[in-house]
Design an enzyme around this catalytic site. Structure first.
Site, PDB file in Angstrom:
ATOM      1  N   PHE A 128      49.371  36.467  48.934  1.00 20.99           N
ATOM      2  CA  PHE A 128      47.955  36.111  48.803  1.00 20.99           C
ATOM      3  C   PHE A 128      47.779  35.406  47.468  1.00 20.99           C
ATOM      4  O   PHE A 128      48.047  35.976  46.419  1.00 20.99           O
ATOM      5  CB  PHE A 128      47.053  37.342  48.864  1.00 20.99           C
ATOM      6  CG  PHE A 128      45.590  37.004  48.764  1.00 20.99           C
ATOM      7  CD1 PHE A 128      44.874  36.615  49.886  1.00 20.99           C
ATOM      8  CD2 PHE A 128      44.929  37.061  47.551  1.00 20.99           C
ATOM      9  CE1 PHE A 128      43.530  36.285  49.802  1.00 20.99           C
ATOM     10  CE2 PHE A 128      43.589  36.730  47.451  1.00 20.99           C
ATOM     11  CZ  PHE A 128      42.879  36.344  48.579  1.00 20.99           C
ATOM     12  N   ASP A 215      52.919  34.200  40.371  1.00 20.53           N
ATOM     13  CA  ASP A 215      51.520  34.612  40.472  1.00 20.53           C
ATOM     14  C   ASP A 215      51.413  36.040  39.944  1.00 20.53           C
ATOM     15  O   ASP A 215      51.694  37.005  40.653  1.00 20.53           O
ATOM     16  CB  ASP A 215      51.080  34.514  41.935  1.00 20.53           C
ATOM     17  CG  ASP A 215      49.637  34.964  42.159  1.00 20.53           C
ATOM     18  OD1 ASP A 215      49.076  35.642  41.287  1.00 20.53           O
ATOM     19  OD2 ASP A 215      49.087  34.652  43.222  1.00 20.53           O
ATOM     20  N   LYS A 244      42.158  38.357  36.863  1.00 21.83           N
ATOM     21  CA  LYS A 244      41.816  39.774  37.013  1.00 21.83           C
ATOM     22  C   LYS A 244      41.711  40.521  35.683  1.00 21.83           C
ATOM     23  O   LYS A 244      40.695  40.456  35.006  1.00 21.83           O
ATOM     24  CB  LYS A 244      42.797  40.444  37.972  1.00 21.83           C
ATOM     25  CG  LYS A 244      42.602  39.995  39.416  1.00 21.83           C
ATOM     26  CD  LYS A 244      43.384  40.824  40.388  1.00 21.83           C
ATOM     27  CE  LYS A 244      43.171  40.384  41.833  1.00 21.83           C
ATOM     28  NZ  LYS A 244      41.846  40.712  42.359  1.00 21.83           N
TER      29      LYS A 244
END
Length: 392
Positions: A128, A215, A244
Site C-alpha cells: 500500500f 516506503d 505519519k
C-alpha cells in the site's frame, strides 16, 4: 457523519473530545486506550507538551510563506532527517501518498535521463503506497484500485519477500529503473520479510543500476526499534519516503534521496504549495527532538518484545489464531477468518485497534506507552478476540 460530507469513511459511532498520552476521551466522557495512534501517526501520543508548545509558538510567528523564499526551519529539518537516515537531500510534502508520488516521478525522470523511454518500477503484492492515481496503481491492493481504471502504467508486480521474482522481472524487462517496497507491510498485514531481503534488493539494484526506494511511511520514525526499519539490516536506500509519525498529527511527508538519486530533480522538476512550511517543519523538528531525548527507538523495541510475549502467552494457543508477529511497535494478530467487527467489540471494551487485510488485528500503539499500558492492552484484547473466535 454529517450529510454534507462525502461518504468515504465507514466511521465507528464515537467522537473524541481530547486526549492525553496514550488515552482518548469521547463526548460521553468515556476513556479509551489508544493502540492505533491515528494509524502510526501519534508516536508521541496525544497533547504532548513539547508538540503543543511548538505549535502554539510557531502559529504566533509564521505559518506559511511559500517556497519562493528560504525557509530556515525546512533546511534544519532536511539536515536532521538526512543525517539520521544516511541520505543526502529531502523534498517535503503533505502526506505519505505525495512522498511516494515524488519517489515515482524521481524514478521515471532517472530512467529518462538514462534514455529509457518507458521507465518501469517493480512493486509488490499486498503493498500500500497511497490513494492518488499513481500510488494506488503502485499498490498491490485490488480493492482500492477497482473503479479507478485505467490505472497508471509502468509497474511490474512481484510477490513480497521474493528476490528471485525481482531477478526474473529484471531479466525479462530492460526498462526497469527502480524497486519500490515497504520494509514491513502496513496495510498488507504487518508482513515482515526474511532477514536478508532488503540486502538482497540492495544488491540487485546495485548490479542493475536501479534505484532502491523504500516506503518507510508507517515503519519509520522509531516505530520498529530503529529510526527506520531498513536499519535493522544496515541498508541505505537510494530513496526513502516518510510521513505519519514525522508530524505527530500535523500533516507532513518527506521524500529523501541518496547518491545518484539525489541529483535527479532540478529546479522546476517537482513542487508543492504547502511543501515544508514553517509550522509543519517546526513541529517535525520537535518530534525528532523528543524521540531522541526519550530514546524512543530503543524503547519501541523493548516494548514491542513485551507486547509480543504477552500476546503469545494469552492467545498463542487459541484455536483460530494463525500467527502473532511484530517488530517493535508494529504488531499483528492474524486470525483464520475475517474480523472487521473486532473494531466495534474492542471499542466497547475501551481500546482502539485496527483490522487490516480482512483478518489481521493491527496494533500500532504510541511510542510513549508505559509497561502498565502495554500489559493492560493485552489484558483487554485477549477476551475480545477469544469471544469473537468462540462465537464465529
Amino acid at each position: 457523519m454529517s450529510s454534507y460530507q462525502m461518504p468515504l469513511f465507514a466511521g465507528l459511532s464515537v467522537a473524541f473530545t481530547h486526549g492525553e498520552g496514550a488515552w482518548l476521551w469521547d463526548t460521553q466522557g468515556r476513556k479509551y486506550l489508544d493502540a492505533l495512534a491515528g494509524i502510526a501517526v501519534c508516536g508521541l501520543g496525544h497533547a504532548h507538551p513539547a508538540v503543543t508548545a511548538a505549535l502554539c509558538d510557531q502559529a504566533g510567528k509564521l505559518l506559511h510563506t511559500s517556497n519562493w523564499y528560504q525557509i530556515p526551519l525546512q533546511e534544519q529539518l532536511a539536515e536532521r532527517l538526512c543525517k539520521l537516515a544516511g541520505m543526502d537531500n529531502a523534498f517535503f510534502c503533505n502526506s505519505g501518498a505525495e512522498a511516494n508520488e515524488a519517489a515515482i516521478k524521481l524514478a521515471r525522470l532517472y530512467g529518462h535521463q538514462r534514455d529509457i523511454l518507458t521507465p518501469g518500477i517493480i512493486v509488490t503484492e499486498g503493498s500500500f503506497h497511497g490513494r492518488t492515481l499513481a500510488t494506488l496503481s503502485a499498490s498491490g491492493n485490488r480493492k482500492i484500485q477497482s473503479g479507478f481504471e485505467p490505472l497508471v502504467q509502468g509497474f511490474y508486480r512481484v510477490p513480497y519477500n521474493d528476490l528471485a521474482a525481482v531477478q526474473q522481472v529484471g531479466e525479462r524487462n530492460k526498462d526497469v529503473v527502480a524497486v519500490l517496497v515497504e520494509p514491513i507491510t502496513g496495510e498488507g498485514g504487518i508482513s515482515i520479510p526474511d532477514t536478508g531481503y532488503l540486502k538482497g534488493l540492495r544488491q540487485i539494484c546495485d548490479e542493475r543500476g536501479w534505484l532502491l526506494m523504500l516506503d518507510e511511511i508507517q515503519s519509520g520514525m522509531c516505530r520498529t526499534g530503529k529510526w527506520f526499519a531498513c536499519q535493522h539490516e544496515g541498508v541505505v536506500p537510494d530513496v526513502m519516503t516518510l510521513a505519519k509519525g514525522l508530524g505527530n498529527g500535523v500533516p507532513i511527508g518527506a521524500c529523501l534521496a541518496h547518491g545518484k538519486a539525489a541529483h535527479v530533480f532540478k529546479p522546476g522538476s517537482h513542487g508543492s504549495t504547502f511543501s515544508g512550511n514553517p509550522l509543519v517543519c517546526r513541529v517535525a523538528l520537535t518530534v525528532i527532538d523528543e524521540l531522541e531525548k526519550g530514546k524512543l527507538a530503543e524503547r519501541a523495541g523493548k516494548l514491542g518484545q513485551r507486547l509480543l510475549a504477552g500476546l503469545k502467552q494469552k492467545l498463542g494457543n487459541v484455536p483460530g489464531v494463525r500467527e502473532i508477529r511484530g517488530r517493535g511497535l508494529m504488531l499483528a494478530v492474524e486470525l483464520d477468518r475475517p474480523c472487521k467487527e473486532l473494531l466495534q467489540r474492542a471499542l466497547e471494551s475501551g481500546i482502539l485497534i485496527n483490522v487490516t487485510a480482512d483478518n489481521v488485528v493491527r496494533l500500532l500503539p504510541p511510542l510513549i506507552f508505559t509497561d502498565n499500558e502495554a500489559d493492560l492492552l493485552v489484558e483487554k484484547l485477549d477476551p475480545v478476540i477469544r469471544a469473537f473466535l468462540t462465537e464465529k
